[in-house]
Scaffold this motif. Structure first.
Motif, PDB file in Angstrom:
ATOM      1  N   THR A 251       0.848  -1.188   0.000  1.00 54.78           N
ATOM      2  CA  THR A 251       0.000   0.000   0.000  1.00 54.78           C
ATOM      3  C   THR A 251       0.886   1.241   0.000  1.00 54.78           C
ATOM      4  O   THR A 251       1.896   1.284   0.722  1.00 54.78           O
ATOM      5  N   LYS A 252       0.502   2.260  -0.800  1.00 51.45           N
ATOM      6  CA  LYS A 252       1.253   3.503  -0.863  1.00 51.45           C
ATOM      7  C   LYS A 252       0.267   4.658  -1.053  1.00 51.45           C
ATOM      8  O   LYS A 252      -0.566   4.626  -1.952  1.00 51.45           O
ATOM      9  N   ASP A 253       0.362   5.694  -0.181  1.00 47.99           N
ATOM     10  CA  ASP A 253      -0.475   6.899  -0.255  1.00 47.99           C
ATOM     11  C   ASP A 253       0.435   8.114  -0.385  1.00 47.99           C
ATOM     12  O   ASP A 253       1.498   8.198   0.252  1.00 47.99           O
ATOM     13  N   SER A 254       0.007   9.080  -1.187  1.00 45.26           N
ATOM     14  CA  SER A 254       0.772  10.310  -1.365  1.00 45.26           C
ATOM     15  C   SER A 254      -0.192  11.471  -1.595  1.00 45.26           C
ATOM     16  O   SER A 254      -1.256  11.289  -2.208  1.00 45.26           O
ATOM     17  N   SER A 255       0.174  12.652  -1.097  1.00 45.94           N
ATOM     18  CA  SER A 255      -0.643  13.854  -1.286  1.00 45.94           C
ATOM     19  C   SER A 255       0.271  15.071  -1.294  1.00 45.94           C
ATOM     20  O   SER A 255       1.295  15.111  -0.591  1.00 45.94           O
TER      21      SER A 255
ATOM     22  N   GLY B 261      -3.523  14.220  -4.834  1.00 44.75           N
ATOM     23  CA  GLY B 261      -3.139  13.061  -4.024  1.00 44.75           C
ATOM     24  C   GLY B 261      -3.398  11.767  -4.782  1.00 44.75           C
ATOM     25  O   GLY B 261      -4.096  11.747  -5.798  1.00 44.75           O
TER      26      GLY B 261
ATOM     27  N   ASN C 282      -3.303   7.157  -4.250  1.00 46.37           N
ATOM     28  CA  ASN C 282      -3.019   5.974  -3.444  1.00 46.37           C
ATOM     29  C   ASN C 282      -2.927   4.769  -4.360  1.00 46.37           C
ATOM     30  O   ASN C 282      -3.555   4.718  -5.420  1.00 46.37           O
ATOM     31  N   ARG C 283      -2.153   3.846  -3.946  1.00 44.31           N
ATOM     32  CA  ARG C 283      -1.907   2.650  -4.746  1.00 44.31           C
ATOM     33  C   ARG C 283      -1.804   1.458  -3.798  1.00 44.31           C
ATOM     34  O   ARG C 283      -1.131   1.532  -2.771  1.00 44.31           O
ATOM     35  N   SER C 284      -2.459   0.370  -4.161  1.00 48.69           N
ATOM     36  CA  SER C 284      -2.434  -0.825  -3.319  1.00 48.69           C
ATOM     37  C   SER C 284      -2.435  -2.067  -4.191  1.00 48.69           C
ATOM     38  O   SER C 284      -2.942  -2.055  -5.329  1.00 48.69           O
TER      39      SER C 284
END
Length: 224
Positions: free
Chosen positions: A89-93, A118, A120-122
């Motif tokens: 899981t990866k979140d960015s904003s 923003g 997100n990737r999972s």
């Protein structure tokens, strides 16, 4: 269309490269090392009695010569299981501040300018594999070669006609005379470099095989 074709070709090449070389029977890497054979001395056979074919009164009758028969008891059983699980899981904003001009916020129609984005990737994957095989029975084979160290190379097959099809068992391998029992039998677990094949032919065997189109969709060539 050209770009789609190029992507398809690249996917096929990548898939073929990732599979690598498949294991095959009789791989030289796993082949047994055979001892050097000594030259056989010339034995006169003018007499009716030949010592190399005589059986001692104090020894068991076991297979030890070329053409002798030995019974192999099939005691094969393998069980394997494998389980794997992967999760990422990866979140960015990111937010950009409101720009200013001469110390005042820049606005459009009374609304200040601002921007933010923003993402997100999972990824989640799980796989399980269980396999169990068992083969019991007996097959009688013959000695096709005697090595210099006394080991024997055996080979044989057995065919059975059942209704409209044939079933067969084939076996080849190397055995030690010390592993042969007094009943002239040996378990298949004592056969070195064993090649055991159990299959069949006919209508029943054909119904268990996939068609050529099904094999194509299940092959690594199919990219989807």
């Amino acid at each position: 269309m050209r770009r789609l074709l190029a992507v398809f070709v690249a996917t096929v090449i990548t898939g073929c490269a990732s599979n690598g070389q498949k294991p095959m029977p009789d791989d030289p890497m796993y082949a047994p090392v055979l001892p050097e054979e000594r030259a056989q001395p010339v034995v006169p056979d003018g007499s009716l009695f030949q010592a190399q074919y005589a059986d001692s009164l104090y020894s068991d009758i076991k297979a030890r010569r070329l053409g002798d028969i030995i019974t192999v008891s099939l005691q094969e059983r393998t069980t394997a299981s494998k389980s794997s699980s992967t999760e990422t899981t990866k979140d960015s904003s990111t937010a950009l501040p409101t720009p200013q001009l001469f110390g005042r916020d820049v606005t459009v129609g009374g609304n200040p300018l601002s921007a933010s984005f923003g993402g997100n990737r999972s990824f989640s994957g799980e796989g399980d594999s269980d396999q169990s095989n068992q083969l019991n029975g007996e097959i009688t084979v013959t000695v096709i070669r005697t090595l210099a160290n006394g080991n024997l190379i055996v080979r044989g097959e057995k065919w059975m006609r059942i209704n409209t099809g044939d079933e067969y068992i084939r076996l080849t391998g190397m055995i030690r005379p010390q592993d042969i029992s007094a009943e002239n039998t040996i378990p298949s677990t004592r056969v070195a470099n064993a090649r055991i094949e159990y299959s069949g032919t006919g209508t029943l065997a054909n119904t268990q095989e996939q068609g050529w189109l099904t094999r194509f969709f299940n092959s690594p060539i199919w990219p989807f």
